[in-house]
Design a protein around this motif. Structure first.
Motif, PDB file in Angstrom:
ATOM      1  N   ILE A 212      38.587  72.194  30.709  1.00  0.00           N
ATOM      2  CA  ILE A 212      40.435  73.125  30.188  1.00  0.00           C
ATOM      3  C   ILE A 212      41.070  73.073  32.095  1.00  0.00           C
ATOM      4  CG2 ILE A 212      40.868  75.397  30.274  1.00  0.00           C
ATOM      5  CD1 ILE A 212      38.273  76.011  28.731  1.00  0.00           C
ATOM      6  N   LEU A 213      40.459  72.731  33.281  1.00  0.00           N
ATOM      7  CA  LEU A 213      41.188  73.129  34.696  1.00  0.00           C
ATOM      8  C   LEU A 213      41.545  72.024  34.525  1.00  0.00           C
ATOM      9  CD1 LEU A 213      38.441  75.369  36.746  1.00  0.00           C
ATOM     10  CD2 LEU A 213      41.300  75.120  36.631  1.00  0.00           C
ATOM     11  N   LEU A 214      41.147  71.099  34.922  1.00  0.00           N
ATOM     12  CA  LEU A 214      41.842  69.224  34.576  1.00  0.00           C
ATOM     13  C   LEU A 214      42.975  69.301  33.758  1.00  0.00           C
ATOM     14  CD1 LEU A 214      39.062  67.184  35.908  1.00  0.00           C
ATOM     15  CD2 LEU A 214      40.650  68.034  37.336  1.00  0.00           C
ATOM     16  N   VAL A 215      43.089  69.394  32.608  1.00  0.00           N
ATOM     17  CA  VAL A 215      43.587  69.275  31.162  1.00  0.00           C
ATOM     18  C   VAL A 215      44.686  70.210  32.018  1.00  0.00           C
ATOM     19  CG1 VAL A 215      44.669  69.383  28.884  1.00  0.00           C
ATOM     20  CG2 VAL A 215      42.262  68.615  29.697  1.00  0.00           C
TER      21      VAL A 215
ATOM     22  N   ALA B 214      41.086  64.445  33.954  1.00  0.00           N
ATOM     23  CA  ALA B 214      41.035  63.379  34.347  1.00  0.00           C
ATOM     24  C   ALA B 214      41.764  62.801  34.632  1.00  0.00           C
ATOM     25  CB  ALA B 214      39.710  63.522  35.130  1.00  0.00           C
ATOM     26  N   ALA B 215      42.584  62.309  33.765  1.00  0.00           N
ATOM     27  CA  ALA B 215      43.127  61.173  33.596  1.00  0.00           C
ATOM     28  C   ALA B 215      44.506  61.887  33.381  1.00  0.00           C
ATOM     29  CB  ALA B 215      42.976  60.489  31.997  1.00  0.00           C
ATOM     30  N   LEU B 216      44.916  63.063  32.778  1.00  0.00           N
ATOM     31  CA  LEU B 216      46.155  63.173  32.651  1.00  0.00           C
ATOM     32  C   LEU B 216      46.159  64.167  34.272  1.00  0.00           C
ATOM     33  CD1 LEU B 216      46.064  66.606  29.969  1.00  0.00           C
ATOM     34  CD2 LEU B 216      48.039  64.144  30.599  1.00  0.00           C
ATOM     35  N   VAL B 217      45.693  64.601  35.467  1.00  0.00           N
ATOM     36  CA  VAL B 217      45.557  64.585  36.617  1.00  0.00           C
ATOM     37  C   VAL B 217      45.924  63.322  37.578  1.00  0.00           C
ATOM     38  CG1 VAL B 217      44.572  64.909  38.394  1.00  0.00           C
ATOM     39  CG2 VAL B 217      44.069  66.241  36.904  1.00  0.00           C
ATOM     40  N   ALA B 218      45.236  62.149  37.482  1.00  0.00           N
ATOM     41  CA  ALA B 218      45.909  61.277  37.538  1.00  0.00           C
ATOM     42  C   ALA B 218      47.584  60.286  36.716  1.00  0.00           C
ATOM     43  CB  ALA B 218      44.519  60.166  37.514  1.00  0.00           C
TER      44      ALA B 218
END
Length: 368
Positions: free
Chosen positions: A223-226, A309-313
Protein backbone atom coordinates in the motif's frame (compact mmCIF):
# COMPACT_ATOMS: atom_id res chain seq x y z
CA UNK A 1 -23.01 43.65 -0.36
CA UNK A 2 -20.23 42.36 -2.58
CA UNK A 3 -17.43 40.14 -1.48
CA UNK A 4 -13.84 41.03 -2.06
CA UNK A 5 -11.49 39.19 -4.42
CA UNK A 6 -9.81 37.39 -1.54
CA UNK A 7 -13.14 36.07 -0.25
CA UNK A 8 -14.13 34.90 -3.75
CA UNK A 9 -10.81 33.14 -4.19
CA UNK A 10 -11.06 31.47 -0.78
CA UNK A 11 -14.61 30.34 -1.52
CA UNK A 12 -13.57 28.81 -4.85
CA UNK A 13 -10.69 27.10 -3.06
CA UNK A 14 -13.01 25.58 -0.43
CA UNK A 15 -15.58 24.50 -3.01
CA UNK A 16 -12.86 22.80 -5.01
CA UNK A 17 -11.73 20.84 -1.97
CA UNK A 18 -15.31 19.92 -1.03
CA UNK A 19 -15.44 17.84 -4.19
CA UNK A 20 -13.19 15.26 -2.51
CA UNK A 21 -15.53 14.39 0.41
CA UNK A 22 -18.49 14.27 -1.96
CA UNK A 23 -16.70 11.75 -4.15
CA UNK A 24 -15.73 9.81 -1.02
CA UNK A 25 -19.37 9.75 0.08
CA UNK A 26 -20.54 8.46 -3.28
CA UNK A 27 -17.73 5.93 -3.51
CA UNK A 28 -18.19 4.57 0.00
CA UNK A 29 -21.94 4.27 -0.48
CA UNK A 30 -21.61 2.43 -3.78
CA UNK A 31 -18.88 0.14 -2.47
CA UNK A 32 -20.19 -0.76 0.99
CA UNK A 33 -23.88 -0.88 0.18
CA UNK A 34 -23.20 -2.67 -3.08
CA UNK A 35 -21.13 -5.30 -1.32
CA UNK A 36 -22.93 -5.75 2.00
CA UNK A 37 -26.54 -4.53 1.86
CA UNK A 38 -28.15 -7.82 0.76
CA UNK A 39 -25.89 -10.85 1.27
CA UNK A 40 -27.30 -13.94 -0.41
CA UNK A 41 -25.62 -17.24 -1.33
CA UNK A 42 -24.84 -18.11 -4.91
CA UNK A 43 -22.95 -21.25 -5.93
CA UNK A 44 -22.22 -21.91 -2.25
CA UNK A 45 -20.53 -25.29 -2.25
CA UNK A 46 -22.03 -27.87 0.16
CA UNK A 47 -21.85 -31.65 0.41
CA UNK A 48 -24.42 -34.31 1.21
CA UNK A 49 -22.74 -37.36 2.71
CA UNK A 50 -23.87 -40.71 1.32
CA UNK A 51 -23.92 -42.70 -1.90
CA UNK A 52 -27.43 -44.16 -1.81
CA UNK A 53 -30.63 -42.95 -3.46
CA UNK A 54 -31.65 -40.90 -0.42
CA UNK A 55 -28.48 -38.78 -0.53
CA UNK A 56 -28.71 -38.38 -4.32
CA UNK A 57 -32.34 -37.24 -4.21
CA UNK A 58 -31.67 -34.82 -1.33
CA UNK A 59 -28.68 -33.30 -3.14
CA UNK A 60 -30.62 -32.84 -6.36
CA UNK A 61 -33.61 -31.37 -4.54
CA UNK A 62 -31.48 -28.84 -2.69
CA UNK A 63 -29.69 -27.90 -5.90
CA UNK A 64 -32.93 -27.41 -7.82
CA UNK A 65 -34.81 -25.56 -5.06
CA UNK A 66 -31.84 -23.30 -4.41
CA UNK A 67 -32.07 -21.88 -7.95
CA UNK A 68 -28.34 -21.24 -8.08
CA UNK A 69 -27.87 -20.45 -4.40
CA UNK A 70 -26.21 -23.78 -3.62
CA UNK A 71 -23.73 -25.94 -5.49
CA UNK A 72 -24.56 -29.37 -4.02
CA UNK A 73 -22.61 -32.58 -4.52
CA UNK A 74 -22.55 -35.95 -2.79
CA UNK A 75 -19.49 -37.46 -1.15
CA UNK A 76 -19.02 -41.04 -0.08
CA UNK A 77 -18.25 -40.66 3.60
CA UNK A 78 -17.73 -38.32 6.52
CA UNK A 79 -13.93 -38.34 6.26
CA UNK A 80 -14.06 -37.13 2.66
CA UNK A 81 -16.43 -34.33 3.64
CA UNK A 82 -14.20 -33.22 6.53
CA UNK A 83 -11.13 -33.20 4.26
CA UNK A 84 -12.96 -30.99 1.77
CA UNK A 85 -13.94 -28.57 4.53
CA UNK A 86 -10.37 -28.40 5.85
CA UNK A 87 -9.12 -27.63 2.35
CA UNK A 88 -11.83 -24.98 1.82
CA UNK A 89 -13.34 -27.01 -0.98
CA UNK A 90 -16.80 -26.71 0.57
CA UNK A 91 -18.57 -24.75 3.30
CA UNK A 92 -20.78 -27.41 4.84
CA UNK A 93 -21.46 -31.16 4.82
CA UNK A 94 -24.81 -32.66 5.76
CA UNK A 95 -25.13 -36.24 6.99
CA UNK A 96 -28.78 -37.32 6.70
CA UNK A 97 -30.40 -39.91 8.94
CA UNK A 98 -32.36 -40.26 12.14
CA UNK A 99 -29.79 -38.04 13.87
CA UNK A 100 -28.71 -35.62 11.13
CA UNK A 101 -25.39 -33.82 11.49
CA UNK A 102 -24.04 -30.72 9.80
CA UNK A 103 -20.28 -30.24 9.62
CA UNK A 104 -18.97 -26.69 9.04
CA UNK A 105 -15.65 -24.84 9.07
CA UNK A 106 -16.30 -21.49 10.71
CA UNK A 107 -12.60 -20.65 10.40
CA UNK A 108 -13.16 -20.14 6.68
CA UNK A 109 -16.06 -17.74 7.16
CA UNK A 110 -18.46 -17.50 10.07
CA UNK A 111 -21.14 -15.90 7.90
CA UNK A 112 -20.89 -18.67 5.29
CA UNK A 113 -21.16 -21.28 8.03
CA UNK A 114 -24.27 -19.51 9.36
CA UNK A 115 -25.81 -19.45 5.87
CA UNK A 116 -25.23 -23.19 5.48
CA UNK A 117 -26.59 -23.90 8.95
CA UNK A 118 -29.75 -21.94 8.15
CA UNK A 119 -30.38 -24.07 5.05
CA UNK A 120 -29.86 -27.45 6.72
CA UNK A 121 -31.70 -26.53 9.90
CA UNK A 122 -34.80 -26.29 7.69
CA UNK A 123 -33.96 -29.65 6.08
CA UNK A 124 -33.63 -31.33 9.47
CA UNK A 125 -36.81 -29.65 10.74
CA UNK A 126 -38.74 -31.12 7.79
CA UNK A 127 -37.65 -34.54 9.07
CA UNK A 128 -38.68 -33.68 12.65
CA UNK A 129 -35.11 -34.23 13.79
CA UNK A 130 -32.78 -31.94 15.79
CA UNK A 131 -29.66 -30.93 13.90
CA UNK A 132 -26.22 -31.52 15.41
CA UNK A 133 -23.63 -29.00 14.23
CA UNK A 134 -19.92 -29.86 14.32
CA UNK A 135 -17.22 -27.26 13.63
CA UNK A 136 -13.95 -28.79 12.34
CA UNK A 137 -11.96 -25.55 12.19
CA UNK A 138 -12.95 -23.42 15.18
CA UNK A 139 -11.60 -19.89 15.49
CA UNK A 140 -9.18 -18.54 18.09
CA UNK A 141 -10.33 -17.86 21.64
CA UNK A 142 -9.92 -14.10 21.16
CA UNK A 143 -11.83 -14.07 17.86
CA UNK A 144 -15.17 -15.83 18.44
CA UNK A 145 -16.80 -14.49 15.25
CA UNK A 146 -13.77 -15.15 13.06
CA UNK A 147 -13.90 -11.56 11.78
CA UNK A 148 -11.00 -10.22 13.85
CA UNK A 149 -8.65 -10.70 10.89
CA UNK A 150 -10.80 -8.29 8.89
CA UNK A 151 -10.55 -5.59 11.54
CA UNK A 152 -6.80 -6.19 11.70
CA UNK A 153 -6.83 -5.55 7.95
CA UNK A 154 -8.63 -2.24 8.58
CA UNK A 155 -6.02 -1.13 11.14
CA UNK A 156 -3.11 -2.01 8.84
CA UNK A 157 -4.75 -0.28 5.88
CA UNK A 158 -5.45 2.96 7.73
CA UNK A 159 -1.93 3.10 9.13
CA UNK A 160 -0.45 2.53 5.69
CA UNK A 161 -2.58 4.80 3.53
CA UNK A 162 -2.58 7.69 6.02
CA UNK A 163 1.23 7.48 6.00
CA UNK A 164 1.11 7.91 2.22
CA UNK A 165 -0.43 11.40 2.62
CA UNK A 166 2.24 12.41 5.11
CA UNK A 167 5.18 11.12 3.07
CA UNK A 168 3.77 12.46 -0.18
CA UNK A 169 2.72 15.81 1.26
CA UNK A 170 5.20 16.83 3.95
CA UNK A 171 7.98 14.86 2.26
CA UNK A 172 7.34 16.03 -1.30
CA UNK A 173 10.65 17.91 -1.40
CA UNK A 174 12.64 14.81 -0.44
CA UNK A 175 14.30 12.61 -3.07
CA UNK A 176 12.22 9.61 -4.15
CA UNK A 177 14.79 7.23 -2.69
CA UNK A 178 14.33 8.83 0.73
CA UNK A 179 10.54 8.66 0.45
CA UNK A 180 10.77 4.99 -0.51
CA UNK A 181 12.91 4.29 2.55
CA UNK A 182 10.40 6.13 4.74
CA UNK A 183 7.64 3.98 3.24
CA UNK A 184 9.59 0.80 4.01
CA UNK A 185 10.22 1.96 7.59
CA UNK A 186 6.57 2.88 8.16
CA UNK A 187 5.39 -0.46 6.76
CA UNK A 188 7.62 -2.21 9.27
CA UNK A 189 6.24 -0.15 12.16
CA UNK A 190 2.62 -0.65 11.04
CA UNK A 191 3.14 -4.41 10.66
CA UNK A 192 4.67 -4.70 14.14
CA UNK A 193 1.68 -2.88 15.60
CA UNK A 194 -0.58 -5.28 13.68
CA UNK A 195 1.32 -8.28 15.08
CA UNK A 196 0.87 -6.93 18.61
CA UNK A 197 -2.86 -6.57 18.03
CA UNK A 198 -3.16 -10.07 16.55
CA UNK A 199 -1.16 -11.75 19.29
CA UNK A 200 -0.58 -10.46 22.80
CA UNK A 201 -3.18 -7.67 22.84
CA UNK A 202 -6.36 -9.29 21.43
CA UNK A 203 -5.33 -12.94 20.82
CA UNK A 204 -6.86 -13.04 17.34
CA UNK A 205 -4.56 -15.96 16.51
CA UNK A 206 -3.41 -18.84 18.71
CA UNK A 207 -0.46 -19.82 16.51
CA UNK A 208 1.63 -18.69 13.55
CA UNK A 209 2.11 -15.11 14.73
CA UNK A 210 5.40 -14.80 12.83
CA UNK A 211 3.68 -15.57 9.55
CA UNK A 212 0.89 -13.12 10.35
CA UNK A 213 3.49 -10.41 10.94
CA UNK A 214 5.27 -11.22 7.63
CA UNK A 215 2.03 -10.95 5.65
CA UNK A 216 1.14 -7.76 7.53
CA UNK A 217 4.45 -6.21 6.47
CA UNK A 218 4.08 -7.31 2.85
CA UNK A 219 0.53 -5.96 2.75
CA UNK A 220 1.37 -2.58 4.37
CA UNK A 221 4.51 -2.16 2.25
CA UNK A 222 2.49 -2.73 -0.92
CA UNK A 223 0.00 0.00 0.00
CA UNK A 224 2.72 2.48 0.97
CA UNK A 225 4.78 1.93 -2.16
CA UNK A 226 1.75 2.15 -4.46
CA UNK A 227 0.61 5.34 -2.70
CA UNK A 228 4.02 7.04 -2.69
CA UNK A 229 4.45 6.21 -6.37
CA UNK A 230 0.99 7.48 -7.28
CA UNK A 231 1.53 10.77 -5.45
CA UNK A 232 3.91 11.98 -8.15
CA UNK A 233 1.12 11.65 -10.70
CA UNK A 234 -2.05 12.37 -8.69
CA UNK A 235 -0.80 15.01 -6.22
CA UNK A 236 -3.75 16.27 -4.11
CA UNK A 237 -5.98 13.51 -5.50
CA UNK A 238 -3.73 10.83 -4.02
CA UNK A 239 -5.80 10.50 -0.84
CA UNK A 240 -8.96 9.83 -2.85
CA UNK A 241 -7.15 7.46 -5.23
CA UNK A 242 -5.59 5.43 -2.43
CA UNK A 243 -8.90 5.34 -0.58
CA UNK A 244 -10.64 3.91 -3.65
CA UNK A 245 -7.96 1.23 -4.05
CA UNK A 246 -7.42 0.25 -0.44
CA UNK A 247 -10.71 1.02 1.30
CA UNK A 248 -13.66 1.08 -1.08
CA UNK A 249 -12.63 -1.83 -3.30
CA UNK A 250 -10.32 -3.50 -0.81
CA UNK A 251 -12.38 -3.94 2.36
CA UNK A 252 -15.49 -4.93 0.43
CA UNK A 253 -13.77 -7.67 -1.59
CA UNK A 254 -11.52 -9.04 1.15
CA UNK A 255 -13.93 -11.76 2.30
CA UNK A 256 -13.48 -10.65 5.89
CA UNK A 257 -17.20 -10.14 6.53
CA UNK A 258 -18.82 -12.03 3.63
CA UNK A 259 -17.01 -14.36 1.29
CA UNK A 260 -17.59 -13.90 -2.46
CA UNK A 261 -20.20 -16.70 -2.41
CA UNK A 262 -22.47 -14.31 -0.49
CA UNK A 263 -21.70 -11.16 -2.52
CA UNK A 264 -22.43 -9.75 -5.97
CA UNK A 265 -20.16 -11.06 -8.70
CA UNK A 266 -18.09 -7.87 -9.05
CA UNK A 267 -16.70 -8.14 -5.54
CA UNK A 268 -16.26 -11.88 -5.90
CA UNK A 269 -14.12 -11.25 -8.99
CA UNK A 270 -11.95 -8.72 -7.11
CA UNK A 271 -11.52 -11.26 -4.31
CA UNK A 272 -9.40 -13.40 -6.63
CA UNK A 273 -6.55 -10.88 -6.92
CA UNK A 274 -7.02 -7.87 -4.60
CA UNK A 275 -4.45 -7.40 -1.85
CA UNK A 276 -6.92 -7.31 1.06
CA UNK A 277 -8.29 -10.71 0.05
CA UNK A 278 -4.73 -11.98 -0.23
CA UNK A 279 -4.07 -10.89 3.35
CA UNK A 280 -7.32 -12.15 4.91
CA UNK A 281 -7.30 -15.49 3.11
CA UNK A 282 -3.56 -15.84 3.64
CA UNK A 283 -3.91 -15.41 7.41
CA UNK A 284 -6.85 -17.84 7.48
CA UNK A 285 -4.90 -20.39 5.49
CA UNK A 286 -1.79 -20.01 7.62
CA UNK A 287 -3.49 -20.06 11.03
CA UNK A 288 -6.61 -22.19 10.55
CA UNK A 289 -6.09 -24.48 7.54
CA UNK A 290 -2.53 -25.72 7.89
CA UNK A 291 -1.16 -23.54 5.10
CA UNK A 292 -3.43 -24.97 2.41
CA UNK A 293 -3.18 -22.71 -0.69
CA UNK A 294 -1.10 -20.23 1.30
CA UNK A 295 1.36 -19.80 -1.57
CA UNK A 296 -1.28 -18.33 -3.87
CA UNK A 297 -2.33 -15.73 -1.31
CA UNK A 298 1.27 -14.73 -0.60
CA UNK A 299 1.82 -14.43 -4.36
CA UNK A 300 -1.04 -11.91 -4.55
CA UNK A 301 0.55 -9.80 -1.79
CA UNK A 302 3.95 -10.06 -3.48
CA UNK A 303 2.60 -8.91 -6.85
CA UNK A 304 1.03 -5.84 -5.21
CA UNK A 305 4.35 -5.12 -3.51
CA UNK A 306 6.19 -5.41 -6.84
CA UNK A 307 3.59 -3.17 -8.50
CA UNK A 308 4.25 -0.58 -5.81
CA UNK A 309 8.01 -0.85 -6.32
CA UNK A 310 7.52 -0.39 -10.08
CA UNK A 311 5.36 2.69 -9.48
CA UNK A 312 8.01 4.19 -7.19
CA UNK A 313 10.68 3.56 -9.83
CA UNK A 314 8.51 5.15 -12.54
CA UNK A 315 7.73 8.14 -10.33
CA UNK A 316 11.42 8.60 -9.56
CA UNK A 317 12.26 8.56 -13.28
CA UNK A 318 9.52 11.13 -14.04
CA UNK A 319 10.70 13.45 -11.27
CA UNK A 320 14.31 13.15 -12.42
CA UNK A 321 13.28 14.03 -15.98
CA UNK A 322 11.31 17.03 -14.74
CA UNK A 323 14.31 18.25 -12.75
CA UNK A 324 16.64 17.88 -15.72
CA UNK A 325 14.22 19.76 -17.98
CA UNK A 326 13.93 22.55 -15.42
CA UNK A 327 17.70 22.85 -15.13
CA UNK A 328 18.20 22.77 -18.89
CA UNK A 329 15.72 25.57 -19.42
CA UNK A 330 17.49 27.93 -17.05
CA UNK A 331 20.17 30.47 -17.91
CA UNK A 332 22.08 33.14 -16.10
CA UNK A 333 19.49 35.83 -16.74
CA UNK A 334 16.64 33.66 -15.50
CA UNK A 335 18.70 32.63 -12.49
CA UNK A 336 19.42 36.27 -11.63
CA UNK A 337 15.78 37.18 -12.05
CA UNK A 338 14.74 34.24 -9.88
CA UNK A 339 17.22 35.33 -7.25
CA UNK A 340 15.67 38.77 -7.20
CA UNK A 341 12.20 37.26 -6.90
CA UNK A 342 13.35 35.17 -3.98
CA UNK A 343 14.73 38.28 -2.35
CA UNK A 344 11.36 39.96 -2.79
CA UNK A 345 9.67 37.08 -0.99
CA UNK A 346 7.85 35.51 -3.91
CA UNK A 347 9.32 32.10 -3.16
CA UNK A 348 8.09 32.35 0.41
CA UNK A 349 4.58 32.73 -0.90
CA UNK A 350 5.05 29.68 -3.11
CA UNK A 351 6.40 27.69 -0.20
CA UNK A 352 3.45 28.74 1.92
CA UNK A 353 1.06 27.62 -0.81
CA UNK A 354 2.82 24.28 -1.18
CA UNK A 355 2.84 23.82 2.57
CA UNK A 356 -0.86 24.67 2.75
CA UNK A 357 -1.69 22.12 0.04
CA UNK A 358 0.37 19.48 1.83
CA UNK A 359 -1.35 20.20 5.13
CA UNK A 360 -4.78 20.07 3.48
CA UNK A 361 -3.91 16.75 1.90
CA UNK A 362 -2.82 15.29 5.23
CA UNK A 363 -5.88 16.71 6.99
CA UNK A 364 -8.15 15.06 4.43
CA UNK A 365 -6.43 11.71 4.97
CA UNK A 366 -6.54 11.93 8.75
CA UNK A 367 -10.17 13.07 8.74
CA UNK A 368 -11.13 10.01 6.68
Amino acid sequence: MSTGPRTDSALRHVLGHLLTPLLMCIGMGLAYLGAFHAPAPHDLRVDVVGSGPTAQVLAQTLHDEGAGALDVRTVADRATAVTSLREQGSFGAYIPGEKPELIVASGSSDTSAMAVEKVFTKVAAAQDAPLKVTDVTPVASGDPTGQGVFFLLVALSIGAYASVAVIGGAGAALPMKTRALLAAAMSLVVSLIGALFAGPVFHLVDQGLGGVWAMSWLYAAGILLVGVGLHTFLRRWTTLGVMVLFVMLNFTSSGGIYRPELQPGFFGALHAFWNGAGFVEGVRSHVRFGGHELGGHVLVLTLWFLAGAALVAAAGAVEARRNRASEAGGNAEVAAREKARITEGIEKGTERETERESEEEMEEAVAV
